[in-house]
Design a protein around this motif. Sequence first.
Motif, PDB file in Angstrom:
ATOM      1  N   TYR A  91      17.263  41.111  -7.343  1.00 44.14           N
ATOM      2  CA  TYR A  91      15.986  40.408  -7.361  1.00 44.14           C
ATOM      3  C   TYR A  91      15.144  40.847  -6.174  1.00 44.14           C
ATOM      4  CZ  TYR A  91      17.692  37.272  -3.634  1.00 44.14           C
ATOM      5  OH  TYR A  91      18.168  36.757  -2.452  1.00 44.14           O
ATOM      6  N   ASN A 104      25.973  32.125  -5.766  1.00 42.07           N
ATOM      7  CA  ASN A 104      25.012  31.403  -6.615  1.00 42.07           C
ATOM      8  C   ASN A 104      23.835  30.842  -5.841  1.00 42.07           C
ATOM      9  OD1 ASN A 104      26.102  29.219  -5.283  1.00 42.07           O
ATOM     10  ND2 ASN A 104      27.249  28.460  -7.035  1.00 42.07           N
ATOM     11  N   GLY A 106      24.142  35.709  -8.255  1.00 42.06           N
ATOM     12  CA  GLY A 106      25.003  35.568  -9.429  1.00 42.06           C
ATOM     13  C   GLY A 106      26.435  35.905  -9.089  1.00 42.06           C
ATOM     14  N   SER A 132      21.364  30.992  -9.010  1.00 41.62           N
ATOM     15  CA  SER A 132      21.723  31.455 -10.352  1.00 41.62           C
ATOM     16  C   SER A 132      23.111  30.948 -10.702  1.00 41.62           C
ATOM     17  CB  SER A 132      21.706  32.987 -10.414  1.00 41.62           C
ATOM     18  OG  SER A 132      22.133  33.438 -11.684  1.00 41.62           O
ATOM     19  N   ALA A 182      17.670  33.556 -13.045  1.00 45.55           N
ATOM     20  CA  ALA A 182      17.727  33.007 -11.694  1.00 45.55           C
ATOM     21  C   ALA A 182      16.544  32.068 -11.528  1.00 45.55           C
ATOM     22  CB  ALA A 182      17.698  34.114 -10.647  1.00 45.55           C
TER      23      ALA A 182
END
Length: 524
Positions: free
Chosen positions: A248, A175, A171, A240, A200
């Motif tokens: 994550y 990305n 993020g 994401s 995500a």
Amino acid sequence: MRDRAGQNLKGAQRINFKNKTTRVREFIGGDDQTDIFRFNARSSKIDITANRLGNRDTVDLYQVDGKLRRTLRRIGDTDFSSIRTRRLNKFLTSVDLSTSSRGRRDDYSADVDKGTYFLVVSSNANRSSKYRLRFSAEDASTVLPTPDTIGNTIGTAKATTLGTSESEQIGGTDNSDVFQFVLGDRQKVAFNLNGLTQNADLSLLDDSGKTLKLSVTAGTSAESITRNLEQGTYYIQVSSTSTTATNYTLTTSTSNVTQTSLYSQNVAGTAVPNDQNQLILNQVPFTATEANLIADELAVPPLFPDTAVLALLNSEDLIASSNATETPVNQGVQLNSQVNSSNTGYVGYTNYALDYSSLSLTPLNADLEPVNPSGATVLDASIGYTLSFDLAIATETSNSANRAGFSVVIVSNDGSSAIELGFDSTGIFAQSENFTATESFTPSTFSMSELVSYDLYVADSGYRLFANDTEILSGNVRTYNFDPSQSDPPLPVNPYTTQNFVFLGDNTDQASSTVTLNNVSLFT
């Protein structure tokens, strides 16, 4: 003070705070029950501070779903407070606002995507009062707190070992995270993405970067992918579009696929496929033995005796004068598909048998039942499956470039997604929906007469064919346009709409072949 924030969407006050903080002052309450502000935003974090709003005042944020002009044309002139919720939801999506309060100051924030937004301040207070709003936006792409340690493309992917886990962030300015893994043999792989505080997604890619499988669950729900894969190099991508970073954990695992052996020659070299209760040799026109079995099932003495059934079958050219032959050999089974000493007839091994008791003659129709009493192996393309077989084409003749003396047909468990491959003396081709040759392959490193190990891999909407572990052909599965009554001779079933169907043999009246077949297995 003049009311600049109208009570409908067309009358909304335009706000521009793209590069700076913007403040507005307005009145709400009494005769003025609604103030609406309109602004455009890029992917960012929006902060709105409201001072001196009362406990009878509310603040709501909406995003325009489609085109702004359409929204204004349809509901732009209507007093906002009178728009019914159901109609409102056709054009606007409510955006959740995080709220905190200190005295008469209320702070609102939201992570937003690029788009057009309306901020609606509503009140049912009896008296008008003054309030202030401050709008600001933070480019949330700057909020990634730790260095990006994972490559963003397949060219910079981080090598990972299946059976382990990876923890990172995604993020903001980052990305995409891409991991590479290598399979030395056929495996079932599973990936799980957990621990999300922002949305995500998860993607499985092949060695060229083509997407094989997606998991795009909304919000912070976990993502997961399970897939049967052939040997080779693959990538798993975590992505994401959130402007705020999230931690994550990507966990990976592997397990052996399930192998169902359909046919394999025994040590003595005496086995044929029927011996393993997975495949049966079918022939149309029927052998004399089959015709007699059908006559026994359909006869209704004395009005419709066996002889009458046989006469009817014979009139429709459904009894063969000479049959196809199968001969066990050391390398498998040798099948000669010639019927009536010509190319006419359909001969091959399938995992379904004709139910003679269900056969009707006018029109010709019958049910199929799995050869294995436990049922046909489920061919789930959403996970992926492989049909493996060894094949050598000894002789092959055909009357058309669109026909082959040996074909492989496989139909997934949806009963419609299928692929048919034709094998002739010079190469291999895929049949189109209307049974014309499309994707094709002519071998240069092996001969069609050699015993070659083939793997036909089907997953989602695609197929891949490997010869001796090298990919030689690929394309999309099809829904075939086939009318069994128009075949010559007619067929009592439509194999292309039969769930979990497997066929290996000669399925055309314009070709024939002599082949050796061995080691037929399904991997699911």
